[in-house]
Design an enzyme around this catalytic site. Structure first.
Site, PDB file in Angstrom:
ATOM      1  CG  HIS A  39      13.010  24.956  80.089  1.00 30.48           C
ATOM      2  ND1 HIS A  39      12.424  24.290  79.024  1.00 30.48           N
ATOM      3  CD2 HIS A  39      12.043  25.020  81.052  1.00 30.48           C
ATOM      4  CE1 HIS A  39      11.173  23.985  79.322  1.00 30.48           C
ATOM      5  NE2 HIS A  39      10.913  24.411  80.544  1.00 30.48           N
ATOM      6  CG  ASP A  75       8.213  19.955  82.930  1.00 28.90           C
ATOM      7  OD1 ASP A  75       8.307  20.180  84.150  1.00 28.90           O
ATOM      8  OD2 ASP A  75       7.808  20.789  82.097  1.00 28.90           O
ATOM      9  CG  HIS A  77       6.616  23.674  79.966  1.00 25.48           C
ATOM     10  ND1 HIS A  77       6.288  23.587  81.302  1.00 25.48           N
ATOM     11  CD2 HIS A  77       5.739  24.552  79.400  1.00 25.48           C
ATOM     12  CE1 HIS A  77       5.265  24.394  81.547  1.00 25.48           C
ATOM     13  NE2 HIS A  77       4.908  24.988  80.414  1.00 25.48           N
ATOM     14  CG  ASP A 164       4.866  21.206  84.294  1.00 24.05           C
ATOM     15  OD1 ASP A 164       5.089  20.007  84.027  1.00 24.05           O
ATOM     16  OD2 ASP A 164       5.642  22.127  83.980  1.00 24.05           O
TER      17      ASP A 164
END
Ligand SMILES: [Zn+2]
Length: 222
Positions: A39, A75, A77, A164
């Site tokens: 991120h 991931d 996200h 995740d």
């Protein structure tokens, strides 16, 4: 924030150490980076990420002669930092499989129509997937992504490895199960590329290790 920089530097140093092993001829290496990185962009941080470990490693490979590098981000996200860093470049292909940003963090990037800009047009690919996506739906997207990577024919693959996507992850909404993770590794191994795995997210604390190791053992056994 005392100690933060030491942790951040140790994290990307870990990625670079693992990158060095791959550059020296190892088939694969795993960088257990903390904090994670995907991120973080050129001038912003977010989502527990300060510097983008996978992007730093990808650029390191480019600086040492790799003609093309792919970053595959699996991931839950969207790796908005990684996308932003390489968005206008054709030498680093960036592919993301992730929860739809209409409902999931980071919310403002990760849509399917974000495909790169300028010379990077077509070298950024997003696979936003709906809440509840299970192995069937997720692996279909993975297979499509792997075909795009094979067509790009990079010299090195960097995998932003988040687990995740796990069904019991407390902040995510996919439905992958522990026995799915070795299959992820095996399918990635099918690309037959020198591969650097860089750890990203995962919040089901008891199962992070099981699922991350599952990917690696699946890769190793393929
Ligand atoms: Zn995540």
């Amino acid at each position: 924030m005392a100690g933060s920089w030491e942790a951040i530097k140790s994290s990307f140093d870990t990625a670079l150490t693992a990158a060095g092993l791959v550059a020296a001829g190892e088939r694969a290496a795993f960088a257990l980076c903390r904090p994670p990185g995907h991120h973080a962009g050129t001038a912003f941080m977010g989502g527990y990420c300060y510097l983008n470990n996978a992007a730093i490693a990808a650029q390191w490979f480019r600086d040492r002669g790799a003609g093309r590098v792919t970053i595959l981000d699996i991931d839950y996200h969207h790796g908005n930092g990684t996308q932003e860093i390489f968005y206008a470049r054709a030498d680093v292909q960036v592919i993301n499989l992730h929860g739809d940003p209409l409902t999931e963090y980071p919310h403002f990037l990760g849509h399917r129509d974000e495909r790169g800009a300028g010379p990077g047009e077509g070298f950024n690919l997003n696979y936003p997937l709906p809440a509840g996506t299970d192995w069937a739906g997720w692996s279909a997207a993975l297979d499509d992504a792997l075909a795009r990577i094979a067509a790009y024919a990079p010299d090195i693959l960097v995998v932003s490895l988040g687990v995740d996507t796990f069904e019991k992850d407390p902040i995510s909404a996919f439905r992958l199960r522990s026995h799915d993770y070795p299959h992820i590794g095996a399918r990635i191994a099918g690309l037959d590329l020198p591969t650097l795995f860089v750890m990203e997210g995962g919040y089901a604390v008891a199962e992070i290790g099981v699922n991350a190791v599952g990917v690696l053992t699946g890769f190793e056994g393929a």
